[in-house]
Scaffold this active site. Structure first.
Site, PDB file in Angstrom:
ATOM      1  N   ASP A 271       0.872  -1.181   0.000  1.00 20.40           N
ATOM      2  CA  ASP A 271       0.000   0.000   0.000  1.00 20.40           C
ATOM      3  C   ASP A 271       0.909   1.232   0.000  1.00 20.40           C
ATOM      4  OD1 ASP A 271       0.934   0.262   2.562  1.00 20.40           O
ATOM      5  OD2 ASP A 271      -0.968  -0.123   3.542  1.00 20.40           O
TER       6      ASP A 271
ATOM      7  N   ASP B 103      -8.106  -7.256   0.631  1.00 16.23           N
ATOM      8  CA  ASP B 103      -7.153  -7.565   1.692  1.00 16.23           C
ATOM      9  C   ASP B 103      -7.795  -7.304   3.031  1.00 16.23           C
ATOM     10  OD1 ASP B 103      -6.832  -4.516   1.075  1.00 16.23           O
ATOM     11  OD2 ASP B 103      -6.020  -4.792   3.083  1.00 16.23           O
TER      12      ASP B 103
ATOM     13  N   CYS C 257     -12.795 -28.294   6.998  1.00 12.86           N
ATOM     14  CA  CYS C 257     -11.451 -27.732   6.777  1.00 12.86           C
ATOM     15  C   CYS C 257     -10.370 -28.792   7.028  1.00 12.86           C
ATOM     16  CB  CYS C 257     -11.248 -26.548   7.725  1.00 12.86           C
ATOM     17  SG  CYS C 257      -9.649 -25.733   7.546  1.00 12.86           S
TER      18      CYS C 257
ATOM     19  N   CYS D  88      -6.971 -27.832   7.384  1.00 17.29           N
ATOM     20  CA  CYS D  88      -5.742 -27.110   7.743  1.00 17.29           C
ATOM     21  C   CYS D  88      -5.027 -27.843   8.884  1.00 17.29           C
ATOM     22  CB  CYS D  88      -6.063 -25.669   8.143  1.00 17.29           C
ATOM     23  SG  CYS D  88      -6.717 -25.497   9.815  1.00 17.29           S
TER      24      CYS D  88
ATOM     25  N   CYS E 175      -7.191 -27.983  12.071  1.00 15.31           N
ATOM     26  CA  CYS E 175      -8.365 -28.863  12.027  1.00 15.31           C
ATOM     27  C   CYS E 175      -7.981 -30.326  11.846  1.00 15.31           C
ATOM     28  CB  CYS E 175      -9.307 -28.416  10.912  1.00 15.31           C
ATOM     29  SG  CYS E 175     -10.025 -26.793  11.248  1.00 15.31           S
TER      30      CYS E 175
ATOM     31  N   HIS F  94      -5.890 -21.292  10.643  1.00 15.69           N
ATOM     32  CA  HIS F  94      -7.215 -21.763  10.231  1.00 15.69           C
ATOM     33  C   HIS F  94      -8.041 -20.638   9.587  1.00 15.69           C
ATOM     34  CE1 HIS F  94     -11.211 -23.395  10.112  1.00 15.69           C
ATOM     35  NE2 HIS F  94     -11.590 -22.290  10.716  1.00 15.69           N
TER      36      HIS F  94
HETATM   37 ZN    ZN Z   1      -8.987 -25.348   9.692  1.00 14.81          ZN
END
Ligand code: ZN
Length: 375
Positions: free
Chosen positions: A96, A270, A308, A310, A313, A339
């Site tokens: 930015d 963003d 999920c 990730c 998880c 996550h």
């Molecule tokens: Zn997750």
């Protein structure tokens, strides 16, 4: 190296209503759009290793010119090989201009004139000044793939004359920054202002696009106005921007907001939300937000989100993460940030796929119904 007006840096590959899927080509690789850009404020996405951010699905990061200018300084970063090498992220980076920080920290603002803005640095309180030329120079030294123009971004609800002045100065500054040097291969995006005032926004779009930039942003929205007003403004403002250039909505990142702007033709956005929520012990899930401090999770053996996969998880229970949150363990911040980031990147990726299959409206409806229901 991309040239002004060459039109080769961005391709729209599919459309669905007003929404677009595409690819943005940058000096450090391609970015599939729509793209969620995690924010690495001080050259780090808080608590996460760059490889984890990449593996979560991020193709591009945002760096903050304001903070990097004061600490450690663009000259130090340039000496050490530029921002990519400095932070160990070898993929695209957008920086930015520093304008948003200057104008959102209203207490530190000293004076705004035709040539730039004077303010007090949040680091030491000393007077500092940003000009369009300096914004270009800092970003050239950082070596980001996409540099943003310095703009005047007032908060919501300012008087019409202040809004008009913001539009006027933003154009004056953009014209000067456009003539400044950039780093090799760097793209430069212009920013439009005008809040939700249709006439002022149209004027800003006309003036900024007439200057000719590689991409265009809607600035001055999501700055405190009511959400329906913002969504309505994106609805009519996004189509004013050139169809063959990427459109960036600055500062949105909640799942609902992402879906709202994607549906209306925005390609990039963003937000600091994934890591900020992580610090408050909150998880974004396909069934809405979970506040892990809540006692009902004390013996909950489920992952944060059953949809999920990730690292959080895949291995840990809500009960365990709640325990980490309550004990203020560092791992809680890392797992929740990881996550939340993955969740928002997945939503964006699924929206892209839905656009390609002409079913974005159905996807948004399903997503919202699921988010409103209990897990
Ligand atoms: Zn997750």
């Amino acid at each position: 190296m991309p040239q002004w007006g060459a039109g080769v840096m961005f391709e729209v590959t599919a459309t669905d209503g007003g929404a677009r899927a595409g690819v943005l080509h940058t000096a450090h690789g391609d970015v599939p759009t729509p793209a969620f850009m995690p924010v690495g404020t001080k050259a780090t996405v808080k608590s996460l290793h760059p490889d984890e951010v990449r593996e979560a699905g991020a193709h591009i990061l945002l760096g903050n010119t304001y903070h990097l200018h004061f600490r450690p300084g663009e000259d130090v970063i340039a000496e050490l090989g530029g921002l990519h090498a400095f932070m160990g992220w070898d993929w695209p980076i957008l920086t930015d201009s520093g304008g948003f920080q200057v104008f959102s920290l209203r207490d530190t603002l000293l004076a705004v004139d035709d040539a730039g803005v004077t303010f007090r640095s949040v680091y030491d309180g000393d007077a500092a000044r940003f000009t369009p030329e300096l914004a270009a120079e800092i970003q050239a030294k950082l070596g980001s793939d996409i540099a943003m123009c310095l703009d005047v971004c007032p908060p919501a609800g300012v008087p019409p004359e202040e809004l008009e002045r913001a539009v006027r100065l933003t154009t004056t500054w953009a014209a000067r920054q456009r003539e400044s040097e950039r780093s090799p291969g760097q793209l430069v995006f212009g920013i439009t202002q005008g809040a939700a005032d249709r006439d002022l926004r149209a004027r800003s779009v006309e003036e900024i696009t007439a200057l000719g930039f590689d991409g265009y942003a809607l600035g001055g929205l999501s700055v405190g106005e009511p959400r329906p007003e913002m969504v309505d403004a994106v609805e009519w403002a996004a189509p004013m921007l050139p169809a063959d250039r990427p459109r960036y909505f600055m500062g949105i990142g909640d799942p609902d907001g992402i879906l709202d702007v994607i549906a209306r033709g925005i390609d990039m956005f963003d937000c600091v939300l994934p890591t900020r929520l992580g610090r408050t012990g909150t998880a974004l899930t396909s069934h809405g937000r979970l506040n892990l401090r809540n006692a009902r999770f004390a013996r909950d053996q489920r992952p944060l989100d059953e949809r999920c996969d990730c690292q959080a998880c895949g291995r840990f229970t809500r009960a365990y993460i709640r325990h980490l949150v309550n004990q203020q363990e560092l791992l809680a911040l890392r797992l929740l940030s990881l996550h939340n980031l993955r969740f928002l990147l997945d939503v964006t990726l699924e929206a892209r796929s839905a656009i390609e299959h002409g079913r974005l409206a159905d996807f948004i409806l399903e997503m919202r119904q699921r988010m409103a229901s209990e897990a």
